[in-house]
Design a protein around this motif. Structure first.
Motif, PDB file in Angstrom:
ATOM      1  N   LEU A 252       0.842  -1.210   0.000  1.00 20.00           N
ATOM      2  CA  LEU A 252       0.000   0.000   0.000  1.00 20.00           C
ATOM      3  C   LEU A 252       0.873   1.255   0.000  1.00 20.00           C
ATOM      4  CD1 LEU A 252      -2.775  -1.086   2.526  1.00 20.00           C
ATOM      5  CD2 LEU A 252      -3.097  -0.607   0.097  1.00 20.00           C
ATOM      6  N   GLY A 253       1.925   1.222   0.782  1.00 15.55           N
ATOM      7  CA  GLY A 253       2.846   2.358   0.814  1.00 15.55           C
ATOM      8  C   GLY A 253       3.520   2.587  -0.526  1.00 15.55           C
ATOM      9  N   LYS A 254       3.890   1.494  -1.217  1.00 17.75           N
ATOM     10  CA  LYS A 254       4.527   1.616  -2.521  1.00 17.75           C
ATOM     11  C   LYS A 254       3.573   2.181  -3.567  1.00 17.75           C
ATOM     12  CE  LYS A 254       6.265  -2.446  -3.419  1.00 17.75           C
ATOM     13  NZ  LYS A 254       7.032  -3.416  -4.229  1.00 17.75           N
ATOM     14  N   VAL A 255       2.315   1.740  -3.507  1.00 17.03           N
ATOM     15  CA  VAL A 255       1.314   2.269  -4.448  1.00 17.03           C
ATOM     16  C   VAL A 255       1.161   3.775  -4.254  1.00 17.03           C
ATOM     17  CG1 VAL A 255      -1.152   2.290  -5.026  1.00 17.03           C
ATOM     18  CG2 VAL A 255       0.041   0.111  -4.748  1.00 17.03           C
ATOM     19  N   ALA A 256       1.090   4.200  -2.993  1.00 19.65           N
ATOM     20  CA  ALA A 256       0.991   5.637  -2.713  1.00 19.65           C
ATOM     21  C   ALA A 256       2.241   6.362  -3.217  1.00 19.65           C
ATOM     22  CB  ALA A 256       0.809   5.866  -1.215  1.00 19.65           C
ATOM     23  N   TYR A 257       3.397   5.735  -3.052  1.00 18.41           N
ATOM     24  CA  TYR A 257       4.659   6.343  -3.478  1.00 18.41           C
ATOM     25  C   TYR A 257       4.691   6.581  -4.990  1.00 18.41           C
ATOM     26  CZ  TYR A 257       9.676   7.111  -3.969  1.00 18.41           C
ATOM     27  OH  TYR A 257      10.895   7.652  -4.264  1.00 18.41           O
ATOM     28  N   THR A 258       4.221   5.610  -5.755  1.00 21.52           N
ATOM     29  CA  THR A 258       4.229   5.757  -7.211  1.00 21.52           C
ATOM     30  C   THR A 258       3.318   6.885  -7.665  1.00 21.52           C
ATOM     31  OG1 THR A 258       2.475   4.096  -7.480  1.00 21.52           O
ATOM     32  CG2 THR A 258       4.747   3.322  -7.608  1.00 21.52           C
ATOM     33  N   GLU A 259       2.336   7.229  -6.826  1.00 17.64           N
ATOM     34  CA  GLU A 259       1.428   8.339  -7.139  1.00 17.64           C
ATOM     35  C   GLU A 259       1.938   9.658  -6.566  1.00 17.64           C
ATOM     36  OE1 GLU A 259      -1.634   8.059  -8.882  1.00 17.64           O
ATOM     37  OE2 GLU A 259      -0.803   6.094  -9.383  1.00 17.64           O
TER      38      GLU A 259
ATOM     39  N   ASP B  40       2.147  10.294  -3.603  1.00 17.73           N
ATOM     40  CA  ASP B  40       1.290  10.545  -2.434  1.00 17.73           C
ATOM     41  C   ASP B  40       2.113  10.192  -1.198  1.00 17.73           C
ATOM     42  OD1 ASP B  40      -0.579  10.620  -0.435  1.00 17.73           O
ATOM     43  OD2 ASP B  40      -1.925   9.119  -1.302  1.00 17.73           O
ATOM     44  N   TYR B  41       2.967  11.115  -0.790  1.00 12.16           N
ATOM     45  CA  TYR B  41       3.906  10.837   0.296  1.00 12.16           C
ATOM     46  C   TYR B  41       3.232  10.803   1.658  1.00 12.16           C
ATOM     47  CZ  TYR B  41       7.090  11.774  -3.518  1.00 12.16           C
ATOM     48  OH  TYR B  41       7.723  11.736  -4.727  1.00 12.16           O
ATOM     49  N   TYR B  42       2.076  11.431   1.759  1.00 13.06           N
ATOM     50  CA  TYR B  42       1.302  11.404   3.005  1.00 13.06           C
ATOM     51  C   TYR B  42       0.911   9.966   3.351  1.00 13.06           C
ATOM     52  CZ  TYR B  42      -2.833  11.920   6.010  1.00 13.06           C
ATOM     53  OH  TYR B  42      -3.756  11.797   7.009  1.00 13.06           O
ATOM     54  N   HIS B  43       0.297   9.277   2.378  1.00 12.10           N
ATOM     55  CA  HIS B  43      -0.107   7.890   2.632  1.00 12.10           C
ATOM     56  C   HIS B  43       1.086   6.942   2.636  1.00 12.10           C
ATOM     57  CE1 HIS B  43      -4.222   9.334   1.429  1.00 12.10           C
ATOM     58  NE2 HIS B  43      -4.506   8.597   2.482  1.00 12.10           N
ATOM     59  N   THR B  44       2.131   7.295   1.883  1.00 11.72           N
ATOM     60  CA  THR B  44       3.351   6.481   1.923  1.00 11.72           C
ATOM     61  C   THR B  44       3.886   6.424   3.350  1.00 11.72           C
ATOM     62  OG1 THR B  44       3.939   7.160  -0.333  1.00 11.72           O
ATOM     63  CG2 THR B  44       5.687   6.193   1.011  1.00 11.72           C
ATOM     64  N   GLU B  45       3.950   7.593   3.984  1.00 12.72           N
ATOM     65  CA  GLU B  45       4.437   7.644   5.369  1.00 12.72           C
ATOM     66  C   GLU B  45       3.556   6.821   6.312  1.00 12.72           C
ATOM     67  OE1 GLU B  45       5.269  10.852   9.004  1.00 12.72           O
ATOM     68  OE2 GLU B  45       4.557  11.567   7.062  1.00 12.72           O
ATOM     69  N   LEU B  46       2.246   6.986   6.191  1.00  9.55           N
ATOM     70  CA  LEU B  46       1.329   6.274   7.092  1.00  9.55           C
ATOM     71  C   LEU B  46       1.486   4.763   6.993  1.00  9.55           C
ATOM     72  CD1 LEU B  46      -1.988   8.342   6.682  1.00  9.55           C
ATOM     73  CD2 LEU B  46      -0.339   8.428   8.565  1.00  9.55           C
ATOM     74  N   TRP B  47       1.567   4.247   5.765  1.00  7.92           N
ATOM     75  CA  TRP B  47       1.583   2.794   5.605  1.00  7.92           C
ATOM     76  C   TRP B  47       2.974   2.198   5.823  1.00  7.92           C
ATOM     77  CZ3 TRP B  47      -2.324  -0.190   6.202  1.00  7.92           C
ATOM     78  CH2 TRP B  47      -3.600   0.345   6.026  1.00  7.92           C
TER      79      TRP B  47
END
Length: 534
Positions: free
Chosen positions: A170-177, A179-186
């Protein structure tokens, strides 16, 4: 010397034709049966392998006993003519048979079945779509990562947990977008579960690599530096982390010097780096919309509430409803939203769903520039269109809508059946065409969408409300009911207060069907008024 950040890159493999499973829970149920069939095939393969190994084991035990005896007195053993014959026979024939048994491939059936079924598997886009849906649900319903990871969602029947690998994905998916906010959370959730002792193929170094960079991108240089040092304690030779460490220290030293030499703190890193938080998106009423999805921010005062009633409705003395009138409930006053209870039976619902399922395809929206239909990320569902002539149940439903609304359905669009996917939603939109979309329904030749009739064909365990952000209204799904509202004033002008949305489905399977009624044919059924807003 110039320091730089080595960015973590992720390349997802190109996928084959996109089946779009993640956009429809109804079609995803087929995957459950596919997987069950594969498990059965896998168990058959395991049984065949076990049978083969059992035969080999018996050979080994028999030959072990025989050779143990023979090696004690080789000459005496082969001195017996029968033993000599059997030795020749074993080595010339039986060992070849054993070799063939060992080489026998029992996986053909399983591999063949897997190859056939693989063409119906979800692809990368489905996996990413489902991951984004979890992030969307997290934001809409204010869920923390631990709640989602432990499966503590309202109304769940089958509790499920996220592993470290799942959180990392999930963090990687956010990273590719970006979306560093969700990357950090996951990534923090993955790290937490590793710290708690969960066994995983993902190590802390990999998690910290993503986490430190995501934190840096959001402007928290101190925390990024701390995480990078923690990574280097685990892997002192990590090339990217060493580069990042030098870069972070260089930036901090530069800022420290700048702050000492000038009172003006324009060079403060907070002005050069992004602030932490969810990224600003294209939807201006996002906060209001998500609050209504959670059942918050509803703007119905007690005084207005008193003016909402329940009643029996006979469709203006329609013979079909005189003895068995329909049950009406006022859901909202302006715009007037009416709910009809027990208006479609379970049997009718199943027939409509059965007709629609084979035809479900990714739901589309009208492109305001081209006037043509296209898919959009803000509408996550699959839909199918049903004509009245193809089944008497559909025809009967259409006539029921006409009898209860008093509007002519002959110029209406076909019945649209929709099934929402993982976190399925349709963000705030208008059903009618605005003045800047003059060609939206030109090809139909029936004018604008005067009204909307929406059947709820399933209950939803959590989420899935229909909300009207402009007026602060929320209407919750209830199987067997339907809601109705006018999109246009009697003057033909659009009612902008009808801007509405289908909230993401948190838990459950949401089925709806809707009928969009058009202006043509309503001239005497709903006469035009002189006032623009009436």
């Amino acid at each position: 010397m110039i320091w730089y950040i080595l960015i973590v890159g992720i390349l997802l493999p190109q996928s084959l034709a996109h089946p779009g499973f993640f956009t429809s829970i109804g079609q995803m149920t087929d995957l459950i049966h596919t997987e069950k069939d594969l498990v059965t095939s896998l168990k058959d393969y395991i049984k065949a392998e076990e049978d083969k190994l059992e035969q080999i084991k018996k050979w080994a035990e028999k030959l072990d006993r025989l050779t143990s005896t023979a090696t004690k007195d080789p000459e005496g053993f082969v001195g017996h003519p029968v033993n000599a014959f059997k030795l020749m026979k074993r080595l010339n024939t039986e060992w070849s048979e054993l070799e063939n048994l060992v080489l026998k491939d029992t996986s053909d059936g399983f591999i063949s079945n897997l190859t056939i079924q693989r063409q119906y598997f979800p692809n990368d886009e489905d996996q990413v779509g489902a991951a984004k849906a979890l992030l969307r649900l997290q934001d809409t319903y204010n869920l923390d990562t631990d709640t989602i990871s432990k499966g503590n969602l309202p109304g769940v029947k089958h509790k499920s947990f996220l592993t470290v690998e799942d959180c990392f994905e999930l963090g990687k998916v956010a990273y590719t977008e970006a979306d560093y906010y969700h990357t950090e959370l996951w990534m923090e959730q993955a790290l937490r579960q590793l710290d708690e002792g969960e066994v995983s193929t993902i190590d802390k170094v990999s998690v910290l690599d993503y986490l430190s960079y995501a934190v840096y991108q959001q402007g928290d240089l101190d925390k990024a530096l701390l995480l990078t040092k923690k990574l280097l304690e685990l892997d002192p030779e990590h090339q990217r982390a060493n580069g990042n460490l030098k870069y972070f220290e260089y930036i901090m030293a530069k800022e420290k010097d700048a702050n000492k030499s000038a009172s003006d703190d324009q060079s403060d890193r907070k002005t050069t780096l992004k602030k932490k938080g969810v990224a600003v998106d294209y939807l201006p009423e996002r906060q209001k919309y998500e609050m209504l999805c959670r059942g918050e921010g509803i703007k119905m005062t007690p005084r207005r509430q008193k003016k909402l009633f329940c009643r029996y409705h006979d469709g203006n003395r329609n013979p079909k409803f005189i003895l068995a009138p329909a049950k009406q409930e006022d859901e909202w006053d302006k715009p007037r939203i009416i709910r009809f209870h027990d208006i479609i039976s379970d049997a009718e619902i199943e027939i409509v769903k059965d007709l629609a399922k084979p035809r479900l395809s990714r739901a589309t929206v009208h492109d305001p520039e081209t006037g043509k239909l296209t898919t959009a990320q803000y509408r996550v569902s699959k839909s199918a269109w049903l004509s009245g002539y193809e089944n008497p149940v559909v025809s009967r439903i259409n006539m029921r809508i006409q009898d209860l609304t008093g509007l002519d359905v002959s110029t209406a669009e076909e019945l649209q059946v929709a099934n929402y996917g993982v976190g399925g939603q349709y963000e705030p939109h208008f059903d009618f065409a605005r003045k800047d979309e003059p060609d939206a329904f030109k090809e139909l030749g029936t004018g604008n969408r005067i009204a909307t009739w929406l059947f709820y064909m399933s209950d939803v365990s959590a989420g899935g409300a229909t909300v009207f952000p402009e007026v602060g209204a929320s209407v919750w799904p209830k199987k067997g009911t339907a809601v109705f509202w006018y999109n246009l004033f009697a003057s033909g002008e659009g009612d902008y207060s009808t801007r509405h949305a289908a909230c993401p489905v948190l838990v459950g399977n949401k089925w709806v069907s809707n009928k969009w009624l058009h202006e043509r044919g309503q001239e005497f059924r709903r006469p035009c008024t002189l006032s623009e807003l009436e």
